[in-house]
Write a protein that holds these residues in place. Structure first.
Motif, PDB file in Angstrom:
ATOM      1  N   ARG A  33      28.716  67.409  36.798  1.00 58.11           N
ATOM      2  CA  ARG A  33      28.316  68.403  37.800  1.00 58.11           C
ATOM      3  C   ARG A  33      26.805  68.489  37.989  1.00 58.11           C
ATOM      4  NH1 ARG A  33      30.946  73.541  35.403  1.00 58.11           N
ATOM      5  NH2 ARG A  33      30.493  72.386  33.508  1.00 58.11           N
ATOM      6  N   VAL A  34      26.042  67.846  37.088  1.00 60.32           N
ATOM      7  CA  VAL A  34      24.584  67.896  37.133  1.00 60.32           C
ATOM      8  C   VAL A  34      24.053  66.495  36.856  1.00 60.32           C
ATOM      9  CG1 VAL A  34      22.524  68.898  36.063  1.00 60.32           C
ATOM     10  CG2 VAL A  34      24.595  70.285  36.276  1.00 60.32           C
ATOM     11  N   ASN A  35      23.041  66.078  37.599  1.00 55.01           N
ATOM     12  CA  ASN A  35      22.343  64.830  37.293  1.00 55.01           C
ATOM     13  C   ASN A  35      21.306  65.136  36.221  1.00 55.01           C
ATOM     14  OD1 ASN A  35      23.651  63.233  39.297  1.00 55.01           O
ATOM     15  ND2 ASN A  35      22.349  64.173  40.831  1.00 55.01           N
ATOM     16  N   VAL A  36      21.310  64.360  35.147  1.00 56.16           N
ATOM     17  CA  VAL A  36      20.479  64.655  33.987  1.00 56.16           C
ATOM     18  C   VAL A  36      19.542  63.490  33.692  1.00 56.16           C
ATOM     19  CG1 VAL A  36      20.496  65.304  31.552  1.00 56.16           C
ATOM     20  CG2 VAL A  36      22.386  66.016  33.035  1.00 56.16           C
ATOM     21  N   PHE A  37      18.266  63.827  33.473  1.00 53.00           N
ATOM     22  CA  PHE A  37      17.258  62.831  33.146  1.00 53.00           C
ATOM     23  C   PHE A  37      16.359  63.369  32.044  1.00 53.00           C
ATOM     24  CE2 PHE A  37      18.299  62.712  37.649  1.00 53.00           C
ATOM     25  CZ  PHE A  37      18.731  61.402  37.802  1.00 53.00           C
ATOM     26  N   SER A  38      15.715  62.474  31.312  1.00 54.73           N
ATOM     27  CA  SER A  38      14.714  62.899  30.335  1.00 54.73           C
ATOM     28  C   SER A  38      13.585  61.891  30.327  1.00 54.73           C
ATOM     29  CB  SER A  38      15.329  63.052  28.941  1.00 54.73           C
ATOM     30  OG  SER A  38      15.644  61.799  28.382  1.00 54.73           O
ATOM     31  N   ALA A  39      12.396  62.371  29.914  1.00 58.27           N
ATOM     32  CA  ALA A  39      11.217  61.506  29.876  1.00 58.27           C
ATOM     33  C   ALA A  39      10.189  62.117  28.931  1.00 58.27           C
ATOM     34  CB  ALA A  39      10.619  61.349  31.275  1.00 58.27           C
ATOM     35  N   GLY A  40       9.174  61.324  28.625  1.00 52.74           N
ATOM     36  CA  GLY A  40       8.119  61.804  27.747  1.00 52.74           C
ATOM     37  C   GLY A  40       6.748  61.470  28.288  1.00 52.74           C
ATOM     38  N   SER A  41       5.778  62.321  27.969  1.00 53.23           N
ATOM     39  CA  SER A  41       4.411  62.058  28.402  1.00 53.23           C
ATOM     40  C   SER A  41       3.782  60.923  27.593  1.00 53.23           C
ATOM     41  CB  SER A  41       3.560  63.331  28.301  1.00 53.23           C
ATOM     42  OG  SER A  41       3.617  63.859  26.992  1.00 53.23           O
ATOM     43  N   GLN A  42       4.250  60.718  26.361  1.00 52.22           N
ATOM     44  CA  GLN A  42       3.808  59.613  25.513  1.00 52.22           C
ATOM     45  C   GLN A  42       5.017  59.083  24.744  1.00 52.22           C
ATOM     46  OE1 GLN A  42       0.844  61.467  23.031  1.00 52.22           O
ATOM     47  NE2 GLN A  42      -0.679  61.496  24.646  1.00 52.22           N
ATOM     48  N   PRO A  43       5.944  58.410  25.441  1.00 54.08           N
ATOM     49  CA  PRO A  43       7.188  58.006  24.793  1.00 54.08           C
ATOM     50  C   PRO A  43       6.962  57.024  23.641  1.00 54.08           C
ATOM     51  CG  PRO A  43       7.008  56.991  26.963  1.00 54.08           C
ATOM     52  CD  PRO A  43       5.867  57.961  26.834  1.00 54.08           C
ATOM     53  N   VAL A  44       7.839  57.112  22.646  1.00 57.03           N
ATOM     54  CA  VAL A  44       7.803  56.202  21.509  1.00 57.03           C
ATOM     55  C   VAL A  44       8.862  55.132  21.697  1.00 57.03           C
ATOM     56  CG1 VAL A  44       6.825  57.913  19.925  1.00 57.03           C
ATOM     57  CG2 VAL A  44       9.301  57.747  20.177  1.00 57.03           C
ATOM     58  N   ASP A  45       9.038  54.293  20.684  1.00 58.54           N
ATOM     59  CA  ASP A  45       9.934  53.142  20.803  1.00 58.54           C
ATOM     60  C   ASP A  45      11.414  53.464  20.705  1.00 58.54           C
ATOM     61  OD1 ASP A  45       7.739  51.488  21.091  1.00 58.54           O
ATOM     62  OD2 ASP A  45       7.636  50.990  18.962  1.00 58.54           O
ATOM     63  N   GLN A  46      11.757  54.535  19.974  1.00 59.79           N
ATOM     64  CA  GLN A  46      13.186  54.822  19.782  1.00 59.79           C
ATOM     65  C   GLN A  46      13.415  56.316  19.608  1.00 59.79           C
ATOM     66  OE1 GLN A  46      14.249  52.692  16.232  1.00 59.79           O
ATOM     67  NE2 GLN A  46      13.574  54.338  14.895  1.00 59.79           N
ATOM     68  N   VAL A  47      14.656  56.708  19.817  1.00 58.85           N
ATOM     69  CA  VAL A  47      15.046  58.098  19.617  1.00 58.85           C
ATOM     70  C   VAL A  47      15.023  58.385  18.114  1.00 58.85           C
ATOM     71  CG1 VAL A  47      16.923  59.771  19.915  1.00 58.85           C
ATOM     72  CG2 VAL A  47      16.411  58.132  21.733  1.00 58.85           C
ATOM     73  N   ASN A  48      14.596  59.589  17.762  1.00 58.93           N
ATOM     74  CA  ASN A  48      14.535  60.037  16.375  1.00 58.93           C
ATOM     75  C   ASN A  48      15.912  59.877  15.724  1.00 58.93           C
ATOM     76  OD1 ASN A  48      14.657  61.721  14.070  1.00 58.93           O
ATOM     77  ND2 ASN A  48      13.180  63.162  14.917  1.00 58.93           N
ATOM     78  N   PRO A  49      16.013  59.092  14.634  1.00 56.04           N
ATOM     79  CA  PRO A  49      17.316  58.871  14.001  1.00 56.04           C
ATOM     80  C   PRO A  49      17.975  60.157  13.488  1.00 56.04           C
ATOM     81  CG  PRO A  49      15.633  57.435  13.025  1.00 56.04           C
ATOM     82  CD  PRO A  49      14.952  58.326  14.003  1.00 56.04           C
ATOM     83  N   VAL A  50      17.195  61.134  13.058  1.00 50.10           N
ATOM     84  CA  VAL A  50      17.773  62.401  12.604  1.00 50.10           C
ATOM     85  C   VAL A  50      18.370  63.152  13.799  1.00 50.10           C
ATOM     86  CG1 VAL A  50      17.348  64.579  11.392  1.00 50.10           C
ATOM     87  CG2 VAL A  50      16.163  62.501  10.657  1.00 50.10           C
ATOM     88  N   ALA A  51      17.713  63.102  14.948  1.00 47.71           N
ATOM     89  CA  ALA A  51      18.269  63.709  16.160  1.00 47.71           C
ATOM     90  C   ALA A  51      19.582  63.025  16.540  1.00 47.71           C
ATOM     91  CB  ALA A  51      17.272  63.632  17.313  1.00 47.71           C
ATOM     92  N   VAL A  52      19.620  61.711  16.434  1.00 46.47           N
ATOM     93  CA  VAL A  52      20.856  60.962  16.713  1.00 46.47           C
ATOM     94  C   VAL A  52      21.968  61.442  15.786  1.00 46.47           C
ATOM     95  CG1 VAL A  52      21.957  58.680  16.620  1.00 46.47           C
ATOM     96  CG2 VAL A  52      19.666  58.925  17.627  1.00 46.47           C
ATOM     97  N   ASP A  53      21.654  61.586  14.489  1.00 41.94           N
ATOM     98  CA  ASP A  53      22.660  61.991  13.509  1.00 41.94           C
ATOM     99  C   ASP A  53      23.187  63.400  13.770  1.00 41.94           C
ATOM    100  OD1 ASP A  53      22.345  59.534  12.272  1.00 41.94           O
ATOM    101  OD2 ASP A  53      21.106  60.318  10.627  1.00 41.94           O
ATOM    102  N   VAL A  54      22.288  64.356  14.035  1.00 41.86           N
ATOM    103  CA  VAL A  54      22.758  65.739  14.233  1.00 41.86           C
ATOM    104  C   VAL A  54      23.524  65.889  15.544  1.00 41.86           C
ATOM    105  CG1 VAL A  54      20.986  66.728  12.722  1.00 41.86           C
ATOM    106  CG2 VAL A  54      20.619  66.697  15.210  1.00 41.86           C
ATOM    107  N   MET A  55      23.189  65.093  16.537  1.00 39.57           N
ATOM    108  CA  MET A  55      23.970  65.139  17.776  1.00 39.57           C
ATOM    109  C   MET A  55      25.345  64.496  17.564  1.00 39.57           C
ATOM    110  SD  MET A  55      22.344  66.882  19.981  1.00 39.57           S
ATOM    111  CE  MET A  55      23.095  66.487  21.577  1.00 39.57           C
ATOM    112  N   ALA A  56      25.411  63.458  16.737  1.00 41.85           N
ATOM    113  CA  ALA A  56      26.699  62.835  16.426  1.00 41.85           C
ATOM    114  C   ALA A  56      27.618  63.834  15.724  1.00 41.85           C
ATOM    115  CB  ALA A  56      26.491  61.593  15.567  1.00 41.85           C
TER     116      ALA A  56
END
Length: 136
Positions: A33-56
């Protein structure tokens, strides 16, 4: 006639934690129902592995997401821009809805802290979705 889907852009500095978790939640909860995007002003190489784990833990897979750089076009096309600690890096366009969510940066934090940040993001995303869809 179907109403156009609103577009939401989540922005943080590295596009590796907060904005990725928020985008993951909104994508899952909005169910198209919503188009979703994300971005960073100074993006790094990969998503934080701890963030990946807690979202899983919540059944949301953000492991394949790739941090991307914030562009003026991304802001221009979004209806709602949610910033999370990126300061003045986000361009401002008239007629857009802007919110700044004050959230701790999960980078380098223990899993318990990242879970707390995740839960805060989930509550904010649910509120945002209700506002955007009047049903969330």
């Amino acid at each position: 006639m179907t109403e156009p889907r609103p577009s939401v852009l989540f922005v943080c500095v590295h596009n590796a934690g907060r904005s990725q978790m928020a985008a993951g939640y909104l994508t899952a909860l909005a169910a198209g129902r919503v188009n979703v995007f994300s971005a960073g002003s100074q993006p790094v190489d990969q998503v934080n592995p701890v963030a990946v784990d807690v979202m899983a833990e919540e059944g949301i897979d953000i492991a394949s997401e790739v941090p991307s750089v914030l562009t003026t076009d991304a802001v221009r096309t979004a209806d709602v821009v949610i910033t999370m600690g990126c300061g003045d890096a986000c361009p401002i366009f008239p007629g857009k809805r802007y919110e700044d969510w004050e959230l701790d940066d999960p980078a380098g934090q223990p899993v318990e802290t990242v879970r707390r940040i995740r839960d805060d993001i989930r509550a904010r995303v649910r509120t945002l979705l209700r506002e955007l869809t009047s049903e969330g």
